[in-house]
Design an enzyme around this catalytic site. Structure first.
Site, PDB file in Angstrom:
ATOM      1  N   ARG A  43      63.574 -14.428 -25.172  1.00 38.59           N
ATOM      2  CA  ARG A  43      62.589 -13.395 -24.890  1.00 38.59           C
ATOM      3  C   ARG A  43      62.867 -12.221 -25.829  1.00 38.59           C
ATOM      4  O   ARG A  43      63.978 -11.700 -25.892  1.00 38.59           O
ATOM      5  CB  ARG A  43      62.702 -12.948 -23.436  1.00 38.59           C
ATOM      6  CG  ARG A  43      61.682 -11.878 -23.036  1.00 38.59           C
ATOM      7  CD  ARG A  43      62.331 -10.540 -22.839  1.00 38.59           C
ATOM      8  NE  ARG A  43      61.399  -9.532 -22.353  1.00 38.59           N
ATOM      9  CZ  ARG A  43      61.742  -8.519 -21.570  1.00 38.59           C
ATOM     10  NH1 ARG A  43      62.985  -8.360 -21.180  1.00 38.59           N
ATOM     11  NH2 ARG A  43      60.834  -7.637 -21.205  1.00 38.59           N
ATOM     12  N   ASP A 101      57.003 -10.360 -26.082  1.00 38.13           N
ATOM     13  CA  ASP A 101      56.223  -9.705 -25.026  1.00 38.13           C
ATOM     14  C   ASP A 101      54.915  -9.138 -25.561  1.00 38.13           C
ATOM     15  O   ASP A 101      53.939  -8.983 -24.818  1.00 38.13           O
ATOM     16  CB  ASP A 101      57.031  -8.553 -24.423  1.00 38.13           C
ATOM     17  CG  ASP A 101      57.911  -9.011 -23.273  1.00 38.13           C
ATOM     18  OD1 ASP A 101      58.084 -10.225 -23.101  1.00 38.13           O
ATOM     19  OD2 ASP A 101      58.431  -8.140 -22.553  1.00 38.13           O
ATOM     20  N   LEU A 120      54.892  -6.163 -12.017  1.00 41.63           N
ATOM     21  CA  LEU A 120      55.567  -5.130 -11.237  1.00 41.63           C
ATOM     22  C   LEU A 120      57.058  -5.423 -11.182  1.00 41.63           C
ATOM     23  O   LEU A 120      57.482  -6.448 -10.661  1.00 41.63           O
ATOM     24  CB  LEU A 120      54.981  -5.076  -9.817  1.00 41.63           C
ATOM     25  CG  LEU A 120      53.461  -4.880  -9.742  1.00 41.63           C
ATOM     26  CD1 LEU A 120      52.987  -4.967  -8.301  1.00 41.63           C
ATOM     27  CD2 LEU A 120      53.068  -3.552 -10.369  1.00 41.63           C
ATOM     28  N   GLY A 121      57.849  -4.530 -11.737  1.00 41.01           N
ATOM     29  CA  GLY A 121      59.291  -4.701 -11.758  1.00 41.01           C
ATOM     30  C   GLY A 121      59.941  -3.391 -12.133  1.00 41.01           C
ATOM     31  O   GLY A 121      59.404  -2.321 -11.866  1.00 41.01           O
ATOM     32  N   LYS A 177      70.837 -12.653 -19.403  1.00 44.94           N
ATOM     33  CA  LYS A 177      70.292 -13.530 -18.373  1.00 44.94           C
ATOM     34  C   LYS A 177      69.945 -14.865 -19.022  1.00 44.94           C
ATOM     35  O   LYS A 177      69.452 -14.901 -20.156  1.00 44.94           O
ATOM     36  CB  LYS A 177      69.030 -12.930 -17.750  1.00 44.94           C
ATOM     37  CG  LYS A 177      69.238 -11.590 -17.077  1.00 44.94           C
ATOM     38  CD  LYS A 177      67.913 -11.033 -16.597  1.00 44.94           C
ATOM     39  CE  LYS A 177      68.067  -9.629 -16.048  1.00 44.94           C
ATOM     40  NZ  LYS A 177      66.769  -9.042 -15.648  1.00 44.94           N
TER      41      LYS A 177
END
Length: 241
Positions: A89, A146, A206-207, A17
């Site tokens: 990320r 993260d 939330l995912g 992504k």
């Protein structure tokens, strides 16, 4: 519009992504999703100005091929020379990183060291990092972890009630994840409430993977996610509208 654009990449084992952001306004100028990487029918879909188109990656169906296709897309829209840096990320930095860092060989070694903590994620991030460093040459690459936001948790929150050697010898502890999300949500929420990074907040990410976080004065003090990120968040079939 700023001439300082940031390319952000989030690589999974078979996906990539990406987005190009205006550093001043946060506007997304281009986004992409590479899918089925390492398979013969790999492809990458680009979205710009509200329109999508797909590029076949069969000649190079891997992360490098996806990044090369992204480079060509940036050049086609006059964005390539405006990219100032690339952000990646990275799911787990373990106890090694408490903030974002400029990527060099030592950082790559650190991400490799944390593979055991995120075996589905960190190897894929390294593929993306190496591809970007190869394709974009001298542009600075930055790792955003993260886990970094949760490094402020006190010992009683990150230690498990298990024999000490599991922590000292095998790094068994609570690391927490989705830190970039919890950091942003709590900071933006407290800003809107007129109390920037003050007081207590409970945030929820939330995912495909979900976690909650307790935050005090802008710092993580506890979180619901522990040793590992539990499940992969890389699987998706199309760009979000």
């Amino acid at each position: 519009m700023s001439n300082k654009l940031i390319l952000v990449l989030n690589c999974g084992s078979s996906s990539m992504k990406g987005a190009v952001l205006d550093n001043d306004t946060g506007e997304v100028l281009l986004s992409c999703l590479g899918d089925k990487l390492i398979l013969p029918d790999a492809f990458i879909t680009f979205k710009i100005n509200g329109e999508k188109h797909t590029v076949d990656l069969k000649d190079k169906p891997n992360h490098t091929g996806a990044v090369e296709a992204l480079l060509h897309e940036l050049e086609a829209h006059g964005l390539r020379d405006r990219i100032a840096a690339i952000g990646h990320r990275v799911v787990s930095g373990g106890e090694l990183y408490s903030e974002s860092v400029l990527i060099d060989n030592d950082v790559i070694a650190g991400i490799e060291k944390c593979i055991t903590l995120a075996p589905l994620h960190n190897p894929a991030h390294l593929l993306g990092i190496r591809a970007a460093m190869k394709v974009f040459g001298s542009l600075p690459n930055v790792a955003v972890f993260d886990t970094a936001f949760h490094q402020t948790m006190p010992e009683h929150a990150y230690r498990y009630a298990v024999p000490k050697f599991l922590f000292t010898d095998h790094n068994v502890r609570r690391y927490g994840f989705h830190g970039t999300s919890h950091a942003y949500v709590s900071e933006r929420g407290s800003e809107l409430a007129g109390s920037l990074k003050q007081g207590g907040w409970l945030t929820a990410h939330l995912g495909n993977g979900s976690s909650t976080c307790a935050i005090w004065n802008g710092q993580s003090v506890d979180t619901s996610m522990g040793l590992t990120p539990l499940r992969s968040e890389e699987h998706t079939s199309e760009l979000q509208s």
